[in-house]
Design a protein around this motif. Sequence first.
Motif, PDB file in Angstrom:
ATOM      1  N   PHE A 114      -5.752   4.766   2.726  1.00 59.05           N
ATOM      2  CA  PHE A 114      -5.702   3.939   3.930  1.00 59.05           C
ATOM      3  C   PHE A 114      -7.032   3.945   4.679  1.00 59.05           C
ATOM      4  O   PHE A 114      -7.418   2.952   5.293  1.00 59.05           O
ATOM      5  N   HIS A 115      -7.730   5.064   4.630  1.00 65.04           N
ATOM      6  CA  HIS A 115      -9.017   5.159   5.320  1.00 65.04           C
ATOM      7  C   HIS A 115     -10.066   4.272   4.653  1.00 65.04           C
ATOM      8  O   HIS A 115     -10.887   3.632   5.337  1.00 65.04           O
ATOM      9  N   GLU A 116     -10.045   4.212   3.321  1.00 66.66           N
ATOM     10  CA  GLU A 116     -11.088   3.500   2.584  1.00 66.66           C
ATOM     11  C   GLU A 116     -10.731   2.052   2.270  1.00 66.66           C
ATOM     12  O   GLU A 116     -11.622   1.246   1.972  1.00 66.66           O
ATOM     13  N   CYS A 117      -9.456   1.727   2.335  1.00 68.35           N
ATOM     14  CA  CYS A 117      -9.002   0.401   1.911  1.00 68.35           C
ATOM     15  C   CYS A 117      -9.503  -0.689   2.873  1.00 68.35           C
ATOM     16  O   CYS A 117      -9.460  -0.519   4.099  1.00 68.35           O
ATOM     17  N   ASP A 118      -9.943  -1.787   2.320  1.00 63.16           N
ATOM     18  CA  ASP A 118     -10.405  -2.924   3.114  1.00 63.16           C
ATOM     19  C   ASP A 118      -9.275  -3.409   4.024  1.00 63.16           C
ATOM     20  O   ASP A 118      -8.186  -3.744   3.558  1.00 63.16           O
ATOM     21  N   ALA A 119      -9.532  -3.448   5.322  1.00 63.37           N
ATOM     22  CA  ALA A 119      -8.498  -3.828   6.291  1.00 63.37           C
ATOM     23  C   ALA A 119      -8.023  -5.256   6.078  1.00 63.37           C
ATOM     24  O   ALA A 119      -6.893  -5.613   6.473  1.00 63.37           O
ATOM     25  N   ALA A 120      -8.852  -6.101   5.472  1.00 60.54           N
ATOM     26  CA  ALA A 120      -8.472  -7.492   5.250  1.00 60.54           C
ATOM     27  C   ALA A 120      -7.575  -7.665   4.023  1.00 60.54           C
ATOM     28  O   ALA A 120      -6.988  -8.735   3.822  1.00 60.54           O
ATOM     29  N   LEU A 121      -7.462  -6.632   3.230  1.00 54.62           N
ATOM     30  CA  LEU A 121      -6.671  -6.711   2.002  1.00 54.62           C
ATOM     31  C   LEU A 121      -5.182  -6.720   2.330  1.00 54.62           C
ATOM     32  O   LEU A 121      -4.705  -5.881   3.086  1.00 54.62           O
ATOM     33  N   ARG A 122      -4.465  -7.658   1.777  1.00 54.89           N
ATOM     34  CA  ARG A 122      -3.028  -7.761   2.011  1.00 54.89           C
ATOM     35  C   ARG A 122      -2.293  -6.919   0.966  1.00 54.89           C
ATOM     36  O   ARG A 122      -2.371  -7.188  -0.224  1.00 54.89           O
ATOM     37  N   LEU A 123      -1.598  -5.901   1.441  1.00 55.96           N
ATOM     38  CA  LEU A 123      -0.925  -4.968   0.543  1.00 55.96           C
ATOM     39  C   LEU A 123       0.581  -5.156   0.559  1.00 55.96           C
ATOM     40  O   LEU A 123       1.174  -5.550   1.573  1.00 55.96           O
ATOM     41  N   SER A 124       1.205  -4.843  -0.564  1.00 54.85           N
ATOM     42  CA  SER A 124       2.664  -4.778  -0.679  1.00 54.85           C
ATOM     43  C   SER A 124       3.029  -3.414  -1.256  1.00 54.85           C
ATOM     44  O   SER A 124       2.158  -2.664  -1.703  1.00 54.85           O
ATOM     45  N   TYR A 125       4.316  -3.115  -1.261  1.00 55.97           N
ATOM     46  CA  TYR A 125       4.752  -1.831  -1.821  1.00 55.97           C
ATOM     47  C   TYR A 125       6.128  -1.996  -2.470  1.00 55.97           C
ATOM     48  O   TYR A 125       6.876  -2.934  -2.156  1.00 55.97           O
ATOM     49  N   VAL A 126       6.436  -1.088  -3.336  1.00 55.60           N
ATOM     50  CA  VAL A 126       7.798  -0.953  -3.871  1.00 55.60           C
ATOM     51  C   VAL A 126       8.161   0.521  -3.795  1.00 55.60           C
ATOM     52  O   VAL A 126       7.398   1.393  -4.217  1.00 55.60           O
ATOM     53  N   ASN A 127       9.322   0.777  -3.236  1.00 57.42           N
ATOM     54  CA  ASN A 127       9.867   2.127  -3.125  1.00 57.42           C
ATOM     55  C   ASN A 127      11.120   2.164  -3.982  1.00 57.42           C
ATOM     56  O   ASN A 127      12.046   1.376  -3.765  1.00 57.42           O
ATOM     57  N   ASP A 128      11.160   3.022  -4.996  1.00 53.46           N
ATOM     58  CA  ASP A 128      12.345   3.058  -5.842  1.00 53.46           C
ATOM     59  C   ASP A 128      12.647   4.476  -6.329  1.00 53.46           C
ATOM     60  O   ASP A 128      11.816   5.380  -6.218  1.00 53.46           O
ATOM     61  N   ASP A 129      13.844   4.649  -6.837  1.00 51.74           N
ATOM     62  CA  ASP A 129      14.324   5.943  -7.333  1.00 51.74           C
ATOM     63  C   ASP A 129      14.733   5.835  -8.786  1.00 51.74           C
ATOM     64  O   ASP A 129      15.225   4.785  -9.231  1.00 51.74           O
ATOM     65  N   LEU A 130      14.557   6.910  -9.523  1.00 49.69           N
ATOM     66  CA  LEU A 130      15.133   7.020 -10.863  1.00 49.69           C
ATOM     67  C   LEU A 130      16.564   7.499 -10.685  1.00 49.69           C
ATOM     68  O   LEU A 130      16.806   8.612 -10.198  1.00 49.69           O
ATOM     69  N   VAL A 131      17.522   6.675 -11.047  1.00 51.84           N
ATOM     70  CA  VAL A 131      18.930   7.002 -10.844  1.00 51.84           C
ATOM     71  C   VAL A 131      19.324   8.167 -11.747  1.00 51.84           C
ATOM     72  O   VAL A 131      19.110   8.133 -12.963  1.00 51.84           O
TER      73      VAL A 131
END
Length: 395
Positions: A114-131
Amino acid sequence: KMLHDTFFDEAVYRVSPLSLSHAHAHVCNMIPASLLKSAPWAWNCQSPLPYGYILPKSKKDWTTARSIIAYASSPIGVGLRAAALALAEITKQVYPDSFDQNAVHIFRQLHAFFHECDAALRLSYVNDDLVGFFTSIPQDRILDAVTAAIDQYIEKQSKTQHVSWDSTLSIQILESQFPGHVFRGRNTSKVLSLSDVRDIVQLSFRANLFVALGTVFAQVRGSTIGNQISPIISSLTVCVQEQAWKQCYSEFLFANQQSFRFFRYVDNRFIIFETAVARTPALSSLLDEWFYQQPVQLEVVPDDHFLGFTVDVRLREIRYMFPTHQWQFRVPNSAGSKGQLMAGFLSRASLISNRTFPHSCVHSDLTRLVQCYGQQGFQEHLLWKALRLKPHNQG
């Protein structure tokens, strides 16, 4: 009913026809003569069979449960612990850049990202579990992964020295874990050969009898939660699939090294990527429900909660998830020393101080933590004193 449904799931467990005494004898008879000779310190047939219990899952609104099998004091418990330590070292050597990491390293890398990432970059995420992480992986797949890892370890080490399946690893085990003795927490060095390690993994499947509901069960799929060797052999098995993905999509990883991060903590994955690459073959493969091959399934977690914090990829913030229920706090006038009464508060304060991002949010989150405890009857000025800090309005 929940207890019954958990242990009578025929896909994972089967009822053994053996009585308790015969089941105990069976477990001890399963220990190969080679292991009895090479590691006599690892077995204690005076110890009882493991026993099973459950922990209801809050994520499932307490409708299903996680089974726990207590192996620590079982006849083969010390051997399992020793093999787990050996496999952890092997995995570290074979997969040094594994996605599976401990919490300290995960938050350290998140902060740096987060400190180094370009602030203009649009980020997404996926949060998942191994059932059913421990109980869903087929046992033959686990054994194949262990064998492959040891083969790779031998190949890597053989570049500088002669190593074979008969070669040994030295491991440190707390002497308090040894049956029939009481020590003061000293470490002692023990030796296992690489073939011993694989044989102990096999033994964990062949001698996996336990008691629950007054019944003897055997686990027929996966490895049990509570078995000391389960975390490392389960992680090692999914690590094989992750390594194959990394090799297949190395160009994607190189092109997106500034905007892609994959963290896995046991069975919870948190993947951050540039929104523009969401539909690429690399991401589609990684996020596929059956990425780890059936019957190991991925289940999306519909929030940004990860390891007790919210991870906001848009704002580049990591903020603590505060306790909201009374049972999550110790009663301030309960019995115990001052240190014991403050332990939970100080532990949470430490997490906030070390894992919150950006650092400018730390004091405000500590203030909120103090207020949470104040609402439970703790004296706020004593909480601030324990933190060796002052509220903002006091300078």
